[in-house]
Design a protein around this motif. Sequence first.
Motif, short mmCIF file in Angstrom:
data_model
loop_
_atom_site.label_atom_id
_atom_site.label_comp_id
_atom_site.label_asym_id
_atom_site.label_seq_id
_atom_site.Cartn_x
_atom_site.Cartn_y
_atom_site.Cartn_z
N LEU A 1 8.13 7.11 2.81
CA LEU A 1 7.50 5.82 2.53
C LEU A 1 8.45 4.90 1.78
O LEU A 1 8.55 3.70 2.08
CB LEU A 1 6.21 6.03 1.73
CG LEU A 1 5.05 6.69 2.49
CD1 LEU A 1 3.95 7.11 1.52
CD2 LEU A 1 4.49 5.74 3.54
N TRP A 2 9.16 5.43 0.78
CA TRP A 2 10.10 4.60 0.01
C TRP A 2 11.29 4.20 0.88
O TRP A 2 11.79 3.08 0.77
CB TRP A 2 10.57 5.36 -1.22
CG TRP A 2 9.51 5.47 -2.29
CD1 TRP A 2 8.62 4.50 -2.66
CD2 TRP A 2 9.24 6.60 -3.12
NE1 TRP A 2 7.81 4.96 -3.67
CE2 TRP A 2 8.17 6.26 -3.98
CE3 TRP A 2 9.79 7.87 -3.24
CZ2 TRP A 2 7.64 7.11 -4.92
CZ3 TRP A 2 9.28 8.74 -4.19
CH2 TRP A 2 8.21 8.37 -5.02
N GLN B 1 0.48 5.16 -2.29
CA GLN B 1 0.45 6.36 -1.44
C GLN B 1 1.61 7.29 -1.78
O GLN B 1 1.45 8.51 -1.92
CB GLN B 1 0.51 5.96 0.03
CG GLN B 1 -0.71 5.20 0.55
CD GLN B 1 -0.51 4.68 1.95
OE1 GLN B 1 0.39 5.10 2.68
NE2 GLN B 1 -1.36 3.73 2.35
N ALA B 2 2.80 6.70 -1.91
CA ALA B 2 3.98 7.51 -2.25
C ALA B 2 3.85 8.11 -3.65
O ALA B 2 4.26 9.25 -3.89
CB ALA B 2 5.24 6.65 -2.16
N ASP C 1 0.80 -1.23 0.00
CA ASP C 1 0.00 0.00 0.00
C ASP C 1 0.83 1.27 0.00
O ASP C 1 0.36 2.33 -0.44
CB ASP C 1 -0.94 0.01 1.21
CG ASP C 1 -2.11 -0.95 1.05
OD1 ASP C 1 -2.28 -1.46 -0.07
OD2 ASP C 1 -2.83 -1.19 2.03
N GLU C 2 2.06 1.19 0.55
CA GLU C 2 2.87 2.42 0.62
C GLU C 2 3.24 2.94 -0.77
O GLU C 2 3.52 4.13 -0.95
CB GLU C 2 4.13 2.20 1.44
CG GLU C 2 5.18 1.28 0.80
CD GLU C 2 5.04 -0.16 1.28
OE1 GLU C 2 3.91 -0.68 1.21
OE2 GLU C 2 6.06 -0.73 1.70
N LYS D 1 11.32 3.71 4.11
CA LYS D 1 10.86 2.66 5.03
C LYS D 1 10.81 1.31 4.31
O LYS D 1 11.18 0.27 4.87
CB LYS D 1 9.48 3.02 5.58
CG LYS D 1 8.98 2.05 6.64
CD LYS D 1 7.65 2.51 7.21
CE LYS D 1 7.15 1.52 8.27
NZ LYS D 1 5.83 1.94 8.83
#
Length: 400
Positions: free
Chosen positions: A319-320, A288-289, A284-285, A322
């Motif tokens: 986000l990337w 979102q990113a 999901d990230e 992480k």
Amino acid sequence: MRRFLPLLGVSLFFIVTANAQSIDAQKIAFDYVRLPLVPVPAGTSSYTPEVLLRYVESVQQQQANHVSAVTEAKAKAEKDKQEYKAQSLKDKAINRLLLDERKPGEAVIPTADYTAQVYDAPTLAATYVSLSGMKRVQSDGDLRVVVSLDGFTQGPITPVQVKGTSLAIGGASTGDGIKHAYEVSYKSPVSVKVTTKDGKVLLDEMIEATNTYTVGKTEAFATEEGLNKFWRNNQGAYMRQLDENAMKTNMKLATDYLDSALGQRSITRNSSIWVVSDKKINYDEFPQAYEKALIGYKLLADPARTPEASLQINEAVALWTKALAESNPKDKKARIDEKVTAATLYNAAEANLWLNNFDETDRLLARLKLLDISRYNILAKELDLLAQDQHKRFNANKKN
């Protein structure tokens, strides 16, 4: 057969599982304002363009020399006629018999060499010279932008032979056998100089590409006489066309050079943000990113909204980053496997570029190159060139 079906089912399961992961390049286009390579004084907002033709006197002298040569040829012919006329019939007969001296003919007018075209300087300035992000004014601009032309210079004219049917010259196939053409070398040097109102020189350079000889080729003819006839009748028109083409090309080169050095041009960047998805695994990230980065990139078109752009891009980078903490390229079953790692590294590298985090961009691109995936190697090379250019421009404008 009973044993085969379960094995087939297991194979299909692994095929579906292997193909469940999808890494898609979401194509994007956004505008950004390219900083100048040469910083201008704070408050600079206008420029006055000017074109100087530094070869006019040379052309005038060349034309004057030809007029003198024509005058001398006519004067000599007239003198020869008068001297011949003054001779007695006996002398004329003796001179003709012994010296093969005949009645003088008309003057042989020397052929004029091609002279560079003298263009209208104000028209050239209005047509070609521009600086993005600044206002053009007729006089007293914050910057004085001068483009100087040294004129069309003809180099060697070399006869060449063309053989074979595969080569086309002048839009037509050369056909069988040998044909004849001329190669004409020429150049048309252009220089640029930019000064401020107080006389400070910001730029003073020759555009190097304009000071090297280019080679043009005439159409080819079956015989040397055919080529010579063409040249006698069309040399002036042919050279004039080369002259005009060189002027247009080199003025554009000068304008592009000036704009790159001093302008603030809006550039459209075509790129991609890689989005990962899977039916079984949560990614999901990545969407979102993608949304945050896209919003941030779109805001780069307006320098006044840079803080908003940076906020959105930073959130995408977080986000990337992480996701990259889970990177395990050697494990094909890892959530962030080799291919996902590569896509994420590219996303993060580009995002850091637009945050002016150039060292981080370099580090991420270095990691990406070590993975040695053909698709991403090409992307990394292109992004690296952009990052180097942006870094250079950023450093040049730090004080401003």
